[in-house]
Design a protein around this motif. Structure first.
Motif, PDB file in Angstrom:
ATOM      1  N   UNK A 319      -2.075  -2.377   2.422  1.00 37.70           N
ATOM      2  CA  UNK A 319      -3.356  -2.766   1.835  1.00 37.70           C
ATOM      3  C   UNK A 319      -3.087  -3.480   0.512  1.00 37.70           C
ATOM      4  N   UNK A 320      -3.743  -4.590   0.288  1.00 42.63           N
ATOM      5  CA  UNK A 320      -3.634  -5.287  -0.985  1.00 42.63           C
ATOM      6  C   UNK A 320      -4.598  -4.628  -1.967  1.00 42.63           C
ATOM      7  N   UNK A 321      -4.126  -3.566  -2.607  1.00 40.95           N
ATOM      8  CA  UNK A 321      -4.978  -2.822  -3.527  1.00 40.95           C
ATOM      9  C   UNK A 321      -5.385  -3.683  -4.724  1.00 40.95           C
ATOM     10  N   UNK A 322      -4.488  -4.526  -5.170  1.00 41.10           N
ATOM     11  CA  UNK A 322      -4.809  -5.375  -6.317  1.00 41.10           C
ATOM     12  C   UNK A 322      -6.014  -6.255  -6.021  1.00 41.10           C
ATOM     13  N   UNK A 323      -6.043  -6.815  -4.826  1.00 38.20           N
ATOM     14  CA  UNK A 323      -7.176  -7.656  -4.435  1.00 38.20           C
ATOM     15  C   UNK A 323      -8.405  -6.820  -4.152  1.00 38.20           C
ATOM     16  N   UNK A 324      -8.197  -5.693  -3.466  1.00 36.36           N
ATOM     17  CA  UNK A 324      -9.319  -4.843  -3.068  1.00 36.36           C
ATOM     18  C   UNK A 324     -10.057  -4.278  -4.277  1.00 36.36           C
ATOM     19  N   UNK A 325      -9.318  -3.929  -5.332  1.00 39.03           N
ATOM     20  CA  UNK A 325      -9.911  -3.261  -6.494  1.00 39.03           C
ATOM     21  C   UNK A 325     -10.035  -4.186  -7.699  1.00 39.03           C
ATOM     22  N   UNK A 333      -3.932   2.450 -11.150  1.00 40.58           N
ATOM     23  CA  UNK A 333      -2.861   1.461 -10.952  1.00 40.58           C
ATOM     24  C   UNK A 333      -2.038   1.764  -9.708  1.00 40.58           C
ATOM     25  N   UNK A 334      -2.663   1.629  -8.529  1.00 39.14           N
ATOM     26  CA  UNK A 334      -1.961   1.862  -7.268  1.00 39.14           C
ATOM     27  C   UNK A 334      -0.905   0.786  -7.048  1.00 39.14           C
ATOM     28  N   UNK A 335       0.228   1.166  -6.476  1.00 38.35           N
ATOM     29  CA  UNK A 335       1.229   0.172  -6.122  1.00 38.35           C
ATOM     30  C   UNK A 335       0.649  -0.730  -5.047  1.00 38.35           C
ATOM     31  N   UNK A 336       0.718  -2.021  -5.263  1.00 40.60           N
ATOM     32  CA  UNK A 336       0.107  -2.970  -4.341  1.00 40.60           C
ATOM     33  C   UNK A 336       0.933  -3.097  -3.064  1.00 40.60           C
ATOM     34  N   UNK A 337       0.235  -3.337  -1.932  1.00 38.51           N
ATOM     35  CA  UNK A 337       0.929  -3.597  -0.682  1.00 38.51           C
ATOM     36  C   UNK A 337       1.494  -2.367  -0.007  1.00 38.51           C
ATOM     37  N   UNK A 338       0.777  -1.263  -0.034  1.00 39.42           N
ATOM     38  CA  UNK A 338       1.155  -0.026   0.658  1.00 39.42           C
ATOM     39  C   UNK A 338      -0.086   0.517   1.346  1.00 39.42           C
ATOM     40  N   UNK A 339       0.072   1.301   2.419  1.00 45.06           N
ATOM     41  CA  UNK A 339      -1.100   1.895   3.062  1.00 45.06           C
ATOM     42  C   UNK A 339      -1.677   3.074   2.289  1.00 45.06           C
ATOM     43  N   UNK A 340      -0.819   3.751   1.501  1.00 41.72           N
ATOM     44  CA  UNK A 340      -1.235   4.976   0.827  1.00 41.72           C
ATOM     45  C   UNK A 340      -1.635   4.768  -0.617  1.00 41.72           C
TER      46      UNK A 340
END
Length: 589
Positions: A319-325, A333-340
């Motif tokens: 998941x692209x968390x950076x884009x999603x959030x 600050x979730x690590x970007x590009x992980x499912x978890x």
């Protein structure tokens, strides 16, 4: 108005922002038609809250309590206009936060919860007393130092006296126990009695799905702000709710935040319709209550297993968390590009990596390939400057929160016996508890990979890596070693501190005492982790065994010095008083 709260306030630390911003939010639950409370921080009105979730029973709001760090630490007051006031403490600029670590905030068996209700919060009470009255220790003597509450930490280790409150509350898993769902929902009680084939093909009706969703959302309010406690503004309860309202939390889930053993069942059972719906709703509730994120910002997990490949491991798409959030300035600050949900942050000379060991877990893996890549990328970028550079601040200590201990006695005979029994029994945790361990045969290879990554970070960045763990309902100390590097060289040792549990009873029954004896016997034998590494348990400080069978919590503090030591102190519950057990970890020289 705070007396009408359905949940909260629950503080959450969101990392450091620009201009020395200490980012903190507060989660509050109110009735659907109730007006939004007006919260104030440091005498000013908070911005309008963000709605994280609305159900038929409640609305859950997130308030921004962020404030600026100053040269010295300070207490920050916040509260409801005209109502009760709470305080949290912000560390000084460029300094490491003082922390308390806990895990296992609940009971597996609801009948045990009812029988222990009068003493369930004794360890929380001790932690909160320390939060209010803490004065640090100097030169502890050998052996146990038993201190009652009036004597608590009465010696002075560093020049300053006064109140030394915790800046962060690290909660390493099992913040809430959902095992009761198997007893509370009639459809699930009936499911337990079905044959295995019937269980695997059990269809979740719309009605049952709604019941499951409601159960996961409602239990947080019931457990985190119990209806029988004294209301806010009256005498303190000194329970988990008090702690979470006064110390910003750093949370990561473990199996009981879903249900006991999640990730250690057979692939067929993990992928069954019922298990997938349970995980779906547990994940959504975790996102709202522990991560304090807007529910609509949580994307569905999608299976990325290529056609024709094994379904043994859940290969979820990253998941692209950076884009999603991107639209949420208070996003974790979730690590970007992980499912978890693995996330990390720097605070002065300290870095903390909060690892998600559940989203991708199966019988044969803990992390998927994308998560391994993101972990290594973040660790490779752990430079002196960190995310926000403070002149003269070097990262000296890295704490990895691993909900399941990386270093723990290996019960080889029990693993062999239980591998053929107890499979997929949701009410019998013996087999899945062992399969959860990093030391289990199925996970040993991945444990070696983790150690390789961590030792490489310690060597290349000249940073001391320390593991923080819970889960096992005992206090313990262990370490991992590079066999070709003496520990005196610094980076060749990775200590581990296990603190568990803050509420769940420890090993007290006669069968548990037999298990404890076996655990201590197995702890004498070091474990080999690949060709380069050795993992072993160490005698618990001030104790003649390797594991301490007592409820406990852990205090962590970094000295304010150029070569700062990490001071770790377990507070272990006794029949009449708590005992202190202290250990220090030097930085890499």
């Amino acid at each position: 108005m705070a007396k009408d709260f359905l949940l909260g306030p629950v503080l959450s630390f969101r990392g450091l922002g620009e201009n020395d911003t200490w980012k903190v939010t507060a989660l509050i639950g109110i009735k659907p038609g109730a007006p939004e409370p007006l919260l104030q921080v440091e005498g000013r009105d908070c911005p309008a809250p963000t709605q994280l979730l609305a159900t038929r029973k409640a609305r859950y709001l997130r308030y921004d309590l962020s404030c600026q760090q100053q040269k010295a630490e300070r207490r920050v007051g916040y509260g409801v206009a005209g109502g009760p006031v709470w305080h949290f403490t912000v560390p000084g600029k460029h300094l490491a936060p003082r922390m308390a670590y806990v895990s296992c905030n609940g009971f597996s068996d609801p009948t045990v919860m009812r029988s222990h209700v009068s003493q369930a919060n004794a360890v929380w009470e001790d932690l909160l007393y320390s939060h209010d009255k803490l004065v640090r220790i100097r030169n502890p003597g050998p052996g146990d130092k038993l201190l009652d509450k009036e004597q608590l930490w009465h010696e002075v280790r560093i020049h300053d006296k006064g109140l030394q409150r915790f800046h962060l509350l690290l909660m390493g898993g099992d913040q809430i126990y959902f095992d009761s769902i198997w007893h509370q929902l009639d459809e699930l009680k009936k499911w337990i009695g079905l044959s295995r084939d019937q269980q695997l093909n059990f269809s979740v009706s719309k009605v049952l799905d709604e019941k499951i969703a409601a159960y996961y959302f409602d239990l947080y309010a019931e457990r985190w702000l119990p209806p029988g406690r004294r209301p806010w503004g009256s005498e303190p309860n000194r329970d988990a709710a008090d702690a979470m309202a006064r110390i910003p939390t750093v949370m990561m889930w473990d199996d009981h935040d879903i249900f006991d053993g999640w990730g250690s069942y057979t692939p067929e059972m993990q992928r069954s319709p019922l298990f997938q719906r349970l995980f779906h709703h547990a994940r959504r509730a975790f996102w709202v209550f522990q991560m304090q994120q807007v529910l609509d910002d949580l994307p569905a997990l999608t299976d990325s297993t290529p056609t024709g490949f094994s379904q043994q491991d859940p290969l979820y798409a990253a998941i692209s968390w950076k884009q999603r959030l991107a639209g949420d300035p208070l996003a974790l600050p979730l690590l970007d590009g992980q499912p978890g949900y693995t996330w990390a942050f720097r605070a002065g000379p300290l870095a903390i990596l909060v690892a998600d060991l559940r989203t991708e877990r199966s019988r044969t893996q803990v992390f998927g390939s994308s998560t391994w890549s993101r972990l290594k990328e973040w660790l490779n970028g752990l430079e002196d400057k960190g995310e926000f550079h403070h002149p003269g601040t070097r990262c000296q200590h890295l704490l990895l929160m691993s909900s399941v201990p990386v270093v723990h006695p290996k019960l080889t005979l029990a693993e062999t016996a239980l591998d053929g029994f107890g499979q997929d029994h949701v009410l019998d945790s013996s087999a899945d508890d062992l399969k959860d361990h990093w030391s289990h045969d199925d996970h040993e290879g991945e444990r070696t990979r983790l150690l390789e990554v961590l030792f490489d970070t310690a060597r290349s960045k000249k940073v001391r890596v320390t593991l923080l763990s819970g889960d096992v309902h005992v206090a313990a100390r262990g370490g991992a070693f590079r066999r070709d590097q003496p520990a005196s060289e610094g980076w060749g040792l990775i200590p581990q501190f296990t603190a568990s549990a803050v509420v769940h009873p420890s090993l007290k029954g006669w069968l548990e005492q037999l298990f404890l004896a076996t655990l201590n016997k197995c702890a004498r034998t070091p474990q080999q982790a690949g060709p380069q590494y050795q993992v072993e348990m160490m005698l618990f400080p001030g104790h003649n065994q390797y594991v301490m069978p007592a409820r406990n919590w852990l205090a962590l503090e970094l000295e304010e010095a150029h070569d700062a030591k990490l001071w770790a102190t377990w507070r272990c519950e006794g029949e009449k008083m708590f005992s202190n057990h202290l250990h220090t970890v030097p930085p890499v020289r």
